[in-house]
Design a protein around this motif. Sequence first.
Motif, mmCIF file in Angstrom:
data_model
loop_
_atom_site.group_PDB
_atom_site.id
_atom_site.type_symbol
_atom_site.label_atom_id
_atom_site.label_comp_id
_atom_site.label_asym_id
_atom_site.label_seq_id
_atom_site.Cartn_x
_atom_site.Cartn_y
_atom_site.Cartn_z
ATOM 1 N N ALA A 60 0.838 -1.203 0.000
ATOM 2 C CA ALA A 60 0.000 0.000 0.000
ATOM 3 C C ALA A 60 0.873 1.253 0.000
ATOM 4 O O ALA A 60 0.609 2.195 -0.754
ATOM 5 N N ASP A 61 1.915 1.265 0.810
ATOM 6 C CA ASP A 61 2.817 2.421 0.836
ATOM 7 C C ASP A 61 3.496 2.623 -0.509
ATOM 8 O O ASP A 61 3.599 3.746 -1.002
ATOM 9 N N ALA A 62 3.963 1.541 -1.118
ATOM 10 C CA ALA A 62 4.643 1.632 -2.411
ATOM 11 C C ALA A 62 3.699 2.145 -3.497
ATOM 12 O O ALA A 62 4.120 2.842 -4.423
ATOM 13 N N LEU A 63 2.415 1.802 -3.392
ATOM 14 C CA LEU A 63 1.418 2.241 -4.374
ATOM 15 C C LEU A 63 0.758 3.561 -3.996
ATOM 16 O O LEU A 63 -0.101 4.060 -4.714
ATOM 17 N N GLU A 64 1.146 4.097 -2.836
ATOM 18 C CA GLU A 64 0.576 5.339 -2.308
ATOM 19 C C GLU A 64 -0.941 5.224 -2.143
ATOM 20 O O GLU A 64 -1.709 6.079 -2.555
#
Length: 114
Positions: A60-64
Amino acid sequence: MSREYAKNVQGLPERLRQNRKMRGLTQAELGAKAGIAAASVSHFETGQRAPSVASLVRLADALELSTDTLLGRGSANSTMRVDPIFLRASRSSAKTLDLVKKVTEALMDESQEK
C-alpha cells in the motif's frame, strides 16, 4: 488468518494488479519499492498466496494507497483512479499545490472552450 481478513483478501489480487498497472509499474518494480520479492508480488496478484499484514502495508505504501483501498474496504472516493502525479502533487508544499491547481484550471478551461 482471521475470517474477516480472508474475506477481504478475495478481491485483493485484481485490485493489486490494477493499481500496479495504473502506476506503470512492473511486478519487479513494485517489489523493489515495497521491499518484497517480485515472485511474491506475482503470487499475490494470482491469488496463490495472501500477503501478510506487514507485506500488505508495504505494498500500500509503495502504491501510495491505504490498506483499506487494497482490501476493498475504502469508500467509493478512495477507490477512484487517480494518476500518481496528482497524489505526489497533493503532498507538495502549499505554493506548489497552488501552482498545480492554477495550471490544471487553465488547461481545463482551454479544453472546454474547444
